[in-house]
Enzyme design. Structure first.
Site, PDB file in Angstrom:
ATOM      1  N   ASP A  71       0.841  -1.192   0.000  1.00  0.00           N
ATOM      2  CA  ASP A  71       0.000   0.000   0.000  1.00  0.00           C
ATOM      3  C   ASP A  71       0.877   1.243   0.000  1.00  0.00           C
ATOM      4  O   ASP A  71       1.605   1.506   0.968  1.00  0.00           O
ATOM      5  CB  ASP A  71      -0.899  -0.017   1.242  1.00  0.00           C
ATOM      6  CG  ASP A  71      -1.828   1.192   1.314  1.00  0.00           C
ATOM      7  OD1 ASP A  71      -1.856   1.985   0.351  1.00  0.00           O
ATOM      8  OD2 ASP A  71      -2.529   1.337   2.336  1.00  0.00           O
ATOM      9  N   ASN A 117       2.970   4.869 -11.205  1.00  0.00           N
ATOM     10  CA  ASN A 117       1.683   4.871 -11.891  1.00  0.00           C
ATOM     11  C   ASN A 117       0.514   4.660 -10.947  1.00  0.00           C
ATOM     12  O   ASN A 117      -0.582   5.173 -11.186  1.00  0.00           O
ATOM     13  CB  ASN A 117       1.668   3.770 -12.961  1.00  0.00           C
ATOM     14  CG  ASN A 117       0.283   3.560 -13.543  1.00  0.00           C
ATOM     15  OD1 ASN A 117      -0.237   4.393 -14.279  1.00  0.00           O
ATOM     16  ND2 ASN A 117      -0.352   2.445 -13.193  1.00  0.00           N
ATOM     17  N   TYR A 135      -7.914  14.916  -6.469  1.00  0.00           N
ATOM     18  CA  TYR A 135      -7.148  14.224  -7.501  1.00  0.00           C
ATOM     19  C   TYR A 135      -6.280  15.224  -8.269  1.00  0.00           C
ATOM     20  O   TYR A 135      -5.075  15.005  -8.442  1.00  0.00           O
ATOM     21  CB  TYR A 135      -8.093  13.508  -8.453  1.00  0.00           C
ATOM     22  CG  TYR A 135      -7.399  12.795  -9.588  1.00  0.00           C
ATOM     23  CD1 TYR A 135      -6.757  11.588  -9.380  1.00  0.00           C
ATOM     24  CD2 TYR A 135      -7.370  13.339 -10.871  1.00  0.00           C
ATOM     25  CE1 TYR A 135      -6.106  10.925 -10.413  1.00  0.00           C
ATOM     26  CE2 TYR A 135      -6.729  12.686 -11.911  1.00  0.00           C
ATOM     27  CZ  TYR A 135      -6.095  11.485 -11.686  1.00  0.00           C
ATOM     28  OH  TYR A 135      -5.444  10.843 -12.711  1.00  0.00           O
TER      29      TYR A 135
END
Length: 253
Positions: free
Chosen positions: A57, A84, A158
């Protein structure tokens, strides 16, 4: 032959990036968080041998370091890092002021920043530290987003995390250049991946394709090609750059 760690390689862009490096003869560590089946599918599809599977994680600082340790143990070393993996926008994590509670707002920001920005920063520290210790050149390529420049009104965390990732890459490019380590970013627009197929096939599909004057969306392979080039020695002089890969759907000055 290089050793490459690609995070978030269970499918989509990450899987395409892993395949692009493997096709060139590089050995790849395929990272996943929870989708082991997808990562194993990516691994099986890679050309040649010597690849590996790692999990962890990125939102956990110790987890990020363990990912690098595991990849280095499997591959022997890490020459290229492709950041990524990230928490992507979805209907479930939509967070518009006025529509969500303060608790939802703060928890969404925390998770996206922890994974998309801090996770990548921690990976970069771990990989770059190993390269510096070896006295070896290397490359770090971050997968950012068009949204960092045009904004994401329904997913501001985001956009903010990806803008931070771009800025991180530029700071690291300057700091790591004396060590022969390049750092670049790719900022894709909308990309056709299996996760996005329902959206592209639905009512919003035509509008998404119309964002680009080419009348289509990007492919994971196109992003992978950009990543592969930026990680190459031929692209060393582009260190610090952010490559827009959005089909002219958003132009910035």
């Amino acid at each position: 032959m290089r050793s490459v760690l690609v995070t978030g390689a269970s499918g989509g862009i990450g899987a395409a990036v892993a395949h692009r490096f493997a096709a060139a003869g590089d050995r790849v560590a395929v990272h996943f968080v929870s989708n082991r089946a997808g990562a194993e599918s990516t691994l099986r599809a890679l050309p040649a041998e010597g690849h590996a599977l790692v999990s962890g994680d990125l939102g956990d600082p110790e987890g990020a370091r363990q990912i690098v340790d595991a990849a280095a143990a499997e591959l022997g070393t890490i020459d290229v890092l492709v950041c990524n993996a990230g928490v992507a926008p979805s209907e479930e994590n939509r967070h518009v002021i006025g529509d969500v509670s303060y608790e939802e707002w703060t928890s969404t920001f925390r998770r996206m920043v922890d994974v998309n920005l801090l996770g990548s920063a921690n990976l970069a520290w771990a990989v770059a530290s190993r390269l510096i210790e070896r006295g070896a050149p290397g490359a770090i390529v971050n997968i950012g987003s068009r949204g960092a420049f045009r904004g994401e009104p329904e997913h501001p965390a985001y956009a903010a995390s990806k803008a931070g990732l771009h800025a991180l890459g530029q700071s690291l490019a300057v700091a790591l250049a004396p060590h022969g380590i390049t750092v670049t970013s790719v900022a894709p627009g909308f990309v056709a991946t299996p996760r996005q197929e329902p959206k592209l096939d639905g009512p919003a599909g035509d509008a998404l394709r119309a964002q680009s004057p080419f009348g289509r969306v990007g492919t994971a392979e196109e992003v992978a090609a950009a990543v592969f080039w930026l990680a190459s020695p031929e692209a060393a002089w582009c260190s610090g750059s952010i490559l827009d890969a959005n089909g002219a759907s958003h132009l910035r000055s």
